[in-house]
Design an enzyme around this catalytic site. Structure first.
Site, PDB file in Angstrom:
ATOM      1  N   VAL A  93       0.840  -1.201   0.000  1.00  0.00           N
ATOM      2  CA  VAL A  93       0.000   0.000   0.000  1.00  0.00           C
ATOM      3  C   VAL A  93       0.876   1.252   0.000  1.00  0.00           C
ATOM      4  O   VAL A  93       1.778   1.381   0.821  1.00  0.00           O
ATOM      5  CB  VAL A  93      -0.944   0.021   1.228  1.00  0.00           C
ATOM      6  CG1 VAL A  93      -1.769   1.300   1.263  1.00  0.00           C
ATOM      7  CG2 VAL A  93      -1.852  -1.198   1.213  1.00  0.00           C
ATOM      8  N   CYS A  94       0.571   2.167  -0.919  1.00  0.00           N
ATOM      9  CA  CYS A  94       1.280   3.443  -1.020  1.00  0.00           C
ATOM     10  C   CYS A  94       0.365   4.524  -0.443  1.00  0.00           C
ATOM     11  O   CYS A  94      -0.605   4.944  -1.069  1.00  0.00           O
ATOM     12  CB  CYS A  94       1.594   3.719  -2.491  1.00  0.00           C
ATOM     13  SG  CYS A  94       2.423   5.281  -2.771  1.00  0.00           S
TER      14      CYS A  94
END
Length: 161
Positions: A93-94
């Site tokens: 996840v960014c």
């Protein structure tokens, strides 16, 4: 003691989570084959927000904490191939609050991380894209195909009740 500060903080987080957590969310440390609790890896479920294209989905997330936690952010992983602009094909996840250089603070809690990821699902950040095709569909004026894929994905992750 390896991870002493991290384990102490995570034990407190676990206690706080048990007392007060958002409805529909799950966050619990992993259990080893021998029944022991591993505070450094948490298995979580993030529900899709009602009234959004993500509604109905209960998205599995694994949070990996390092012995440097809370000085350093944890790594958050959705399933490989997860369809979202800000999720790499690996599932990583960014999100700004998970970036040590831009948004992480040791005061951020597991609860805040999970709520932040839930918010990110509906409100992605196209300027920090991790998936070209997904970003392209999202940025089009007619987002029909993007919405269709999000709704299909929600069906892949039903509640485990």
């Amino acid at each position: 003691m390896v991870g002493g500060i991290a384990c102490g903080r995570l034990a407190e987080e676990r206690k706080a989570w048990r007392k007060n957590h958002p409805h529909g969310f799950v966050a619990k440390p992993a259990t080893g084959p021998d029944g022991s609790t591993n505070l450094m890896v948490w298995h979580c479920i993030i529900p899709g927000k009602p009234g959004t294209d993500w509604e109905g989905g209960h998205y599995p997330l694994i949070i990996y904490f390092s012995e440097d936690y809370p000085s350093q952010p944890p790594k958050c992983m959705l399933p490989k191939g997860f369809f979202h602009i800000n999720v790499y094909p690996s599932g990583d996840v960014c999100l700004s609050i998970l970036n040590a250089a831009t948004g992480w603070s040791p005061a951020i809690t597991v609860k805040q991380i999970l709520l932040g990821i839930q918010e990110l699902l509906e409100h992605p950040n196209p300027s920090s894209s991790a998936q070209f095709e997904c970003n392209k569909l999202y940025m089009q004026q007619d987002k029909t195909e993007y919405k269709r894929r999000v709704k299909e994905q929600a069906k892949q992750y039903p509640a485990l009740i």
